[in-house]
Design a protein around this motif. Sequence first.
Motif, PDB file in Angstrom:
ATOM      1  N   ALA E  57       0.759  -1.229  -0.062  1.00 44.90           N
ATOM      2  CA  ALA E  57      -0.012  -0.026  -0.020  1.00 44.90           C
ATOM      3  C   ALA E  57       0.847   1.395  -0.049  1.00 44.90           C
ATOM      4  N   ARG E  58       0.463   2.132  -0.615  1.00 41.33           N
ATOM      5  CA  ARG E  58       0.931   3.646  -0.547  1.00 41.33           C
ATOM      6  C   ARG E  58       1.397   4.066   0.683  1.00 41.33           C
ATOM      7  N   GLU E  59       0.644   3.875   1.831  1.00 41.46           N
ATOM      8  CA  GLU E  59       0.909   4.247   3.210  1.00 41.46           C
ATOM      9  C   GLU E  59       1.985   3.366   3.730  1.00 41.46           C
ATOM     10  N   GLN E  60       2.002   2.220   3.295  1.00 46.39           N
ATOM     11  CA  GLN E  60       3.426   1.585   3.711  1.00 46.39           C
ATOM     12  C   GLN E  60       4.600   1.928   3.137  1.00 46.39           C
ATOM     13  N   VAL E  61       4.522   2.482   1.817  1.00 45.61           N
ATOM     14  CA  VAL E  61       5.759   3.081   1.261  1.00 45.61           C
ATOM     15  C   VAL E  61       6.146   4.274   2.018  1.00 45.61           C
ATOM     16  N   ASP E  62       5.042   5.062   2.341  1.00 43.87           N
ATOM     17  CA  ASP E  62       5.563   6.429   2.892  1.00 43.87           C
ATOM     18  C   ASP E  62       6.186   6.364   4.000  1.00 43.87           C
ATOM     19  N   VAL E  63       6.089   5.223   4.940  1.00 44.26           N
ATOM     20  CA  VAL E  63       6.685   5.351   6.300  1.00 44.26           C
ATOM     21  C   VAL E  63       7.811   4.661   6.323  1.00 44.26           C
ATOM     22  N   LEU E  64       8.306   4.133   5.180  1.00 46.34           N
ATOM     23  CA  LEU E  64       9.861   3.641   5.050  1.00 46.34           C
ATOM     24  C   LEU E  64      11.012   4.623   4.936  1.00 46.34           C
ATOM     25  N   PRO E  65      12.031   4.115   5.595  1.00 50.10           N
ATOM     26  CA  PRO E  65      13.027   5.190   5.537  1.00 50.10           C
ATOM     27  C   PRO E  65      13.388   5.617   4.239  1.00 50.10           C
TER      28      PRO E  65
END
Lengths: 233, 233, 233, 233, 233, 233, 233, 233
Positions: E57-65
Amino acid sequence: MTSSSLASFEINLDFQRAERVGFDEAILCQGKAAEHLERILEQASERGVSLLLTRLAREQVDVLPPHQRNHLDYEPLSRTAYFGAIAPAIAPSRVALVSAGTSDAFVTREISRTLLYYGQSSTPFLDVGLAGAWRLLERIEEIRTFPVVIVVAGMDAALPTVVGGLVGSPIIAVPTSNGYGVSAGGKTALGSILASCSPGLMATNIDNGYGAACAALRILRLLDRSARALPPP
Amino acid sequence: MTSSSLASFEINLDFQRAERVGFDEAILCQGKAAEHLERILEQASERGVSLLLTRLAREQVDVLPPHQRNHLDYEPLSRTAYFGAIAPAIAPSRVALVSAGTSDAFVTREISRTLLYYGQSSTPFLDVGLAGAWRLLERIEEIRTFPVVIVVAGMDAALPTVVGGLVGSPIIAVPTSNGYGVSAGGKTALGSILASCSPGLMATNIDNGYGAACAALRILRLLDRSARALPPP
Amino acid sequence: MTSSSLASFEINLDFQRAERVGFDEAILCQGKAAEHLERILEQASERGVSLLLTRLAREQVDVLPPHQRNHLDYEPLSRTAYFGAIAPAIAPSRVALVSAGTSDAFVTREISRTLLYYGQSSTPFLDVGLAGAWRLLERIEEIRTFPVVIVVAGMDAALPTVVGGLVGSPIIAVPTSNGYGVSAGGKTALGSILASCSPGLMATNIDNGYGAACAALRILRLLDRSARALPPP
Amino acid sequence: MTSSSLASFEINLDFQRAERVGFDEAILCQGKAAEHLERILEQASERGVSLLLTRLAREQVDVLPPHQRNHLDYEPLSRTAYFGAIAPAIAPSRVALVSAGTSDAFVTREISRTLLYYGQSSTPFLDVGLAGAWRLLERIEEIRTFPVVIVVAGMDAALPTVVGGLVGSPIIAVPTSNGYGVSAGGKTALGSILASCSPGLMATNIDNGYGAACAALRILRLLDRSARALPPP
Amino acid sequence: MTSSSLASFEINLDFQRAERVGFDEAILCQGKAAEHLERILEQASERGVSLLLTRLAREQVDVLPPHQRNHLDYEPLSRTAYFGAIAPAIAPSRVALVSAGTSDAFVTREISRTLLYYGQSSTPFLDVGLAGAWRLLERIEEIRTFPVVIVVAGMDAALPTVVGGLVGSPIIAVPTSNGYGVSAGGKTALGSILASCSPGLMATNIDNGYGAACAALRILRLLDRSARALPPP
Amino acid sequence: MTSSSLASFEINLDFQRAERVGFDEAILCQGKAAEHLERILEQASERGVSLLLTRLAREQVDVLPPHQRNHLDYEPLSRTAYFGAIAPAIAPSRVALVSAGTSDAFVTREISRTLLYYGQSSTPFLDVGLAGAWRLLERIEEIRTFPVVIVVAGMDAALPTVVGGLVGSPIIAVPTSNGYGVSAGGKTALGSILASCSPGLMATNIDNGYGAACAALRILRLLDRSARALPPP
Amino acid sequence: MTSSSLASFEINLDFQRAERVGFDEAILCQGKAAEHLERILEQASERGVSLLLTRLAREQVDVLPPHQRNHLDYEPLSRTAYFGAIAPAIAPSRVALVSAGTSDAFVTREISRTLLYYGQSSTPFLDVGLAGAWRLLERIEEIRTFPVVIVVAGMDAALPTVVGGLVGSPIIAVPTSNGYGVSAGGKTALGSILASCSPGLMATNIDNGYGAACAALRILRLLDRSARALPPP
Amino acid sequence: MTSSSLASFEINLDFQRAERVGFDEAILCQGKAAEHLERILEQASERGVSLLLTRLAREQVDVLPPHQRNHLDYEPLSRTAYFGAIAPAIAPSRVALVSAGTSDAFVTREISRTLLYYGQSSTPFLDVGLAGAWRLLERIEEIRTFPVVIVVAGMDAALPTVVGGLVGSPIIAVPTSNGYGVSAGGKTALGSILASCSPGLMATNIDNGYGAACAALRILRLLDRSARALPPP
């Protein structure tokens, strides 16, 4: 109170249905006790009316008294019977009856026998399954000429979708319970018809050939009233 | 390969549908990406044709480019839009649109808007639920005069059964997803319609107002062809 | 350990139920082995109490020892039996028993036989299905006069909704398993009753005529206690 | 045709229901558009009648015009509102309201608020779950004294069975959707209630506190009519 | 023990899979916590291997370092990402990718992106739905030339049946969750594929584009091994 | 019209299937009436072609006319029959047929008999269930050498997952209906296969041994065409 | 009556549970209103007891008053919290906690945190999915040494079957809701566990890590009582 | 290849299971062909081992060769058989076997017979249904003294919840298929057990008495090993 006396006031046939919706009540025999069936036929005899019986098992026929059994025109595959005289069929056929294969004949015959009971004939296109799509395509132009098209389909029920994309007439689609695994019982076929990407298909209950024939009758009688500028039934 | 170049050959509208079945392709927008919707409207603009869009979410409208968004006639409750000019409605209405209450308006408006797009008007009977059966009974004679009756019903969907026992016209019944508990999602309403003891009801998918309108169109065009002795579409 | 010795301590009838809830335990025979049924009847004989047996198959009756079989009053359609003497029915009937047709008689008789066992009579209205709504409407004023109304309905189960909108008494609705396709097994009828737009319907399990009768008994005994200003059972 | 003009003839409230079944129509707000809710409240204001609104979301309240919003007595956990004046409650309480825990309070409050709207009070027994059966057993004698018992239960819904075996009053059981896994949505709780081995339980739809209250009202009004020897409503 | 220390021994990637089955492990990201995703990418970086991520999900990508996010080639419609370098595609395409319309593009892109990751290209035939069967028929001869055919279909999923009757290659059919009412969630499409009257269709889970691509890879590698007379992977 | 005359035009076998997809039509006998089966065999005799019959019940065989019955090679456990001569099997076997136990033999034999009919042999690994995983592990290297692996599994269907993680060949997994409780009917086994964490498994309908064999045939013929650089069938 | 006054008598915690079954009541927070949670923590504070809270959403924590929120040890992935002091863990670990991958960590942490609350530690084996069976096999001898084994598994849940065939300890299997398509919601994983061909697996509800921990506690306390020859709790 | 030759290599019993998990393989006979059963008994005879057979139908026994049939100890209600000598039961009983009534005896006997086969006795509490809760309460102190409690429950399965709240031992709950309507097949009973508000219940498949006994055996052997400080099986 004895069982037979109970039965005597449990029967209340809807002899006025034809006035309201254009065709008589038929008797759904599944689940009916012998005593009830016998009393229903008695009421019909007393009033001098004919009856269409559907989902009538051979075992139910066998326990009827001979004077009733002998007046039944029983067809075992469709489990339908005519009790009393039926109307002569109107020529020509205005219903195309399309199905994928012979396994669904128990439904297609219920349809043709119901239509016949109400004075309508039908034209069968009964082995045109899509595993060999050429069988449908070589007859599609003929199917397109019918005012009403009934498509009977079990298993994946892909046939109504293809017919629905090629034919502009009203299309009544009947899912059948034939099949096994995920198609056992007909839920998958019903789902396919309801979810069809072809617009404007109309579905009946699983195996409900009688209902499909009645839906066709509603459309045909609308055509007839319209042609004669008649009011509703 | 970029996304936009992918989109350019993923679109293949069925502009010949009207020739085959009598009405154009409509666009089911649910599940379509913004890039696809935009390209579909472009194709329509290039060809100079109008489009009916169904299940179009407000969020999908908002991300269209302004030159497309400004040509949409969008109705939010039914989530339908007209893109381009639509046909003038033929008078008088030949479709009775019956429902139990205002909670089903998201479907009844999809029906009336679809019919309107294809040049047909309809007459609403929209708050005649059976918890107060007098509301239906006082209008039933008027409903009986329509060539086609569409009944929209959620929850227990008892309405189509009662209408079906009182009206002889073809009846298209649309279950709705409105409700909670066992009626959430519309499976109970769909089951009630399919299992109806009234003969000859025809069902569509849950909430499929568009499909019900198309089914009505198939019947109305049959009537029209019949009146003019025309061949199939 | 032999099977017969096992059986001797597996039986523990609830002979105190009447003190707690106002009526005796009945024996649900479905699934019971012959050895168990025989031992249950023995216990009742030893204590000199009567028993109501429900869902008792003909095959189970046939393998009972003659001295037990001869004391059974067995009714095959409802599959109920009385073992021992039953209470005389109280006049007049306070329960209206409404159903759509004779196919549901296996349930309606279980209700009337259960009520009779516990000393209550009932009044049948058994062929008032909504496919011909006039049959219900011409008797509705009479139905309205009963303190308790039980509606038995299969297939689409639209009947409880219409009765519920016209009658103010407590209404117990019993879905039946009669039907085919989506209505096979009674899940659709159960769903329709639970999702009814008529307020305050109360449902039992599918085909649970015994349970509906017990629910009616609870209400009638409340009425009786109330009339005599009695404490709870 | 504009949306607002559509709305003006889509509303047809059943203001005669109290005459037929003994209590007014309530408005199920789930699924209703803002325009429809506003028009319904307008009709009630014009006629000077009060309304009970159920399943009314906070978001629906917030978009009402202030002159309507200010006349609502809204309770958010039960999502119920009273519009206009309500009847004073009759003393003393005749309904025991039993539940396993606070997670079902969204349903128990819908019940108590509905009863209150129609002039009836109720007595809560709200944290008597069977994981600690002593909580129920120490209050069961008190529960037994109430004419009507409503049991609200989610998850495994074992509570109605135990109450049903210990109490002789009419028992209305309401499954709730609370839970997760196999109990998510309330189907398991509903099944448990319908399949209960305690005789004569009566079920409503999942989370249908309003319906349970109406069922109780039907029984209480029967008691009142009976006490005054009155005819049906 | 802290959460981060827990995570450090909860990860155990299957870096030997390629040796056993011929292609590497991919990471199904749905349901994975941020801490886990981050640790998985770390492990891959440390080993210098690439990864395919699915259902990301886009939300998972956004919280990656940032140092991880910057090495992702993320495609939002298919929710797939490549982490690290990917193999160059082998020419020419040996997979025909057939679907009914653009609403299923979220699955068809997962397939083409997965194939690409493993060095295979594919040829799209993406708007050939059966509501306008001519679109399929005019391209069927081209489709027949591909060693492997993947058909993606939602709603009624009639397309795999028709393709299956016209094409002799191995056919992998992927049902999609797209649709509403009875087709919501993809159960109807899955059922249609499994119940198809065309012999030898092979199904994957609903929306499982990744699995379909892997099934195609198994067949293509068998072809390659066979051509080179190689032993199994 | 008599039944036999009806039958004469309801049969329309797809004798051209081999040209399109590489193997002949087989006859699914479940649900077919005696009159239809007889007529189908007649058509085959007249054309001098052989037929594979599947899901043929002993009762259906017994009512065939002797001159047809005597030409059937009927195997009762798989309920398959060959009518007419069959192709000699090609050596060596290229299909590994893996199952957990003898309860699934009704499916594994349908597979081996179907493959044999179309000229392919198979190698059985039929009692390698995971309750004793050593049975699979000691034969896994042998299984890995086959171009195509078919795994038949009922109940929890864990076997395809383990095989899928250890073998790189195309894997066709067939769920079976064997089991009871939650595994009755095969839905759980089907779900396990579709949800497998091993990548690239391909599923057929429950108990569809015929379909699995056809899927294998599609892959084997692709191999053969590829080896000979032949165009599609 | 105000909401807060309602809440004051709706709470009735089962503080005697430990005496009966050996461990305290835990609070299932899903579905609980803020007012109820606050009152429950107040009761615990007043009595000076600790509480385990499960399925506690971040949003529910955020609206607690600071003096309560500050005493919570909240872990967001498992959505568990400790309120008050917890028992020191007993060394050494007697529970093996086995799962296929990190997507199920929301359940495995609920298990380990629940065990810890009741003074038990556990040993994780958390990435041993069968798509790469070597990961399980290389640790199976270690797993076999634990008195109790808990296996957490989503999707096809093949893992419990393989563990069950290799380990003789009591095995508690927890299906998880992780997955999509046929595995969404966990019904397939639950079915696989219940239908396992490995004998003697014991299942909990989907995602019910708390229940699995309690089942393990029941077994461990039986061991402890047995070792000390103590009577039941 | 003939059927008998096929059978000769389709059998591969897991004679090493006792070494791994502590008890021998049992034979699930449902779905097994006569030829297979005969061959399995032959293998056991040849090795001189005993066998437990479950779900063995009377019809399957009747077609065994006399020399095998005569060595069977067959119990028809539980459909279990012992083939060969069995271990003497260890005194005293450590398993309480609790059920609601005699209709579930087909399961409770499968449990007691399986335990007996593996050398364990059990103590029945078999008619303690909650419709009369006193029956359970008067025996609960005795039940609490058993190390392992198995609760068998059909219909609403409320019994495990009440036992689970009163007893601290490990509790294995077995849902049964007994019932009708919503409880037919046991899904409701299974759901109730899994959703129980009593913590730490462990469920088996519907009607899986064999599995419940094996789960109890796993716990009892853990106790025995623990008492003797033995390593795992």
